[in-house]
Design a protein around this motif. Structure first.
Motif, PDB file in Angstrom:
ATOM      1  N   ASP A 217      41.154  48.197  39.325  1.00  0.00           N
ATOM      2  CA  ASP A 217      42.069  47.511  40.242  1.00  0.00           C
ATOM      3  C   ASP A 217      41.618  46.066  40.358  1.00  0.00           C
ATOM      4  O   ASP A 217      40.481  45.788  40.760  1.00  0.00           O
ATOM      5  N   ARG A 219      42.236  43.956  42.424  1.00  0.00           N
ATOM      6  CA  ARG A 219      41.956  43.530  43.801  1.00  0.00           C
ATOM      7  C   ARG A 219      40.508  43.777  44.196  1.00  0.00           C
ATOM      8  O   ARG A 219      40.045  43.256  45.205  1.00  0.00           O
ATOM      9  N   GLN A 220      39.799  44.583  43.427  1.00  0.00           N
ATOM     10  CA  GLN A 220      38.404  44.825  43.746  1.00  0.00           C
ATOM     11  C   GLN A 220      37.560  43.641  43.288  1.00  0.00           C
ATOM     12  O   GLN A 220      38.013  42.779  42.537  1.00  0.00           O
ATOM     13  N   LYS A 221      36.317  43.600  43.739  1.00  0.00           N
ATOM     14  CA  LYS A 221      35.464  42.440  43.480  1.00  0.00           C
ATOM     15  C   LYS A 221      34.897  42.433  42.067  1.00  0.00           C
ATOM     16  O   LYS A 221      34.391  41.404  41.615  1.00  0.00           O
TER      17      LYS A 221
END
Length: 253
Positions: A217, A219-221
């Protein structure tokens, strides 16, 4: 060679039975609605300025539809609606839905092969096998996960829908894409830097990289360069301490 590009848990392309040619919604291709304009005699499908642009648009829309809904569940009417065309119009550019699937795979693999060559060409002349593999891994992650790149997900999940007549062309371009991996892994094996034999490492690398299609994803870091670094740490033995600073970071394709 075919198995190495797909996840090892998937059946080989050649062991799958060829499906019948798509007849959209039970009828003959394009029978429900006439194409937007008659094709001039002798002119190849989809060739010429606007034709090429429309053809490429259809390929991109089809790739997204095949990935999201699956090949069987997607109709040419769905693809036409997404592109603002009449329901039979895709057959102006492609003779069947199976031909469109082939175009998705061929077009995507051709783009991936050329961008991989550019990624390797950007490395310094002094780059060793470890650096080249790092560049290949990062490039492949971008091919898999960058927005608009739906074709590999389609290749992994829809191989059984590819007609027998299209196998050779896809096999050829896929072999050319994998050749750089074969060569660099052979070098690393000679240097005793692989944790497993080169052939097994290649299969495992492609299988695990393709697994990111199900869990990564944006959106993860975790960035793609960081993720590529983790894959390198899993499959490649660390350099001796004296040479640890010699490796150059991978670059984005």
């Amino acid at each position: 060679m075919i198995k190495s590009f797909a996840s090892p848990t998937l059946a080989d392309m050649h062991s799958q039975s060829a499906p019948t040619v798509e007849t959209d919604d039970g009828g003959a291709p394009g029978a429900a609605t006439a194409p937007e304009a008659p094709r001039k005699a002798g002119r190849p499908r989809g060739q010429g300025g606007d034709g090429n642009a429309r053809r490429n648009e259809l390929i991109a829309i089809a790739a997204r539809s095949f990935r999201m809904k699956g090949f069987d569940a997607t109709t040419t009417r769905d693809i036409a609606a997404a592109s603002g065309m009449q329901s039979g119009s895709p057959f102006y550019h492609f003779k069947s839905k199976n031909a469109l699937l082939f175009a998705v795979m061929q077009h995507g693999m051709d783009k991936a092969l050329h961008s991989q060559q550019r990624a390797l060409a950007r490395l310094p002349a002094s780059a060793g096998a470890r650096d080249r593999l790092a560049a290949l891994v990062l490039h492949h992650l971008h091919v898999l996960l960058d927005p608009g790149n739906d074709f590999i997900a389609v290749m992994v999940t829809e191989q059984r829908a590819l007609l027998q007549e299209h196998h050779a062309a896809i096999r050829d371009i896929r072999n050319r894409y994998e050749q750089a991996w074969i060569e660099v892994l052979a070098e690393l094996e000679d240097q005793d830097l692989l944790r497993a034999p080169a052939s097994i490492t290649r299969l495992a690398l492609f299988g695990s990289l393709h697994g990111t299609l199900t869990w990564y994803d944006r959106r993860q870091k975790l960035s793609l360069p960081a993720l590529a670094g983790h894959y390198m740490a899993i499959f490649i033995a660390p350099l001796p301490a004296a040479n640890a600073g010699a490796s150059t970071p991978a670059t984005r394709p």
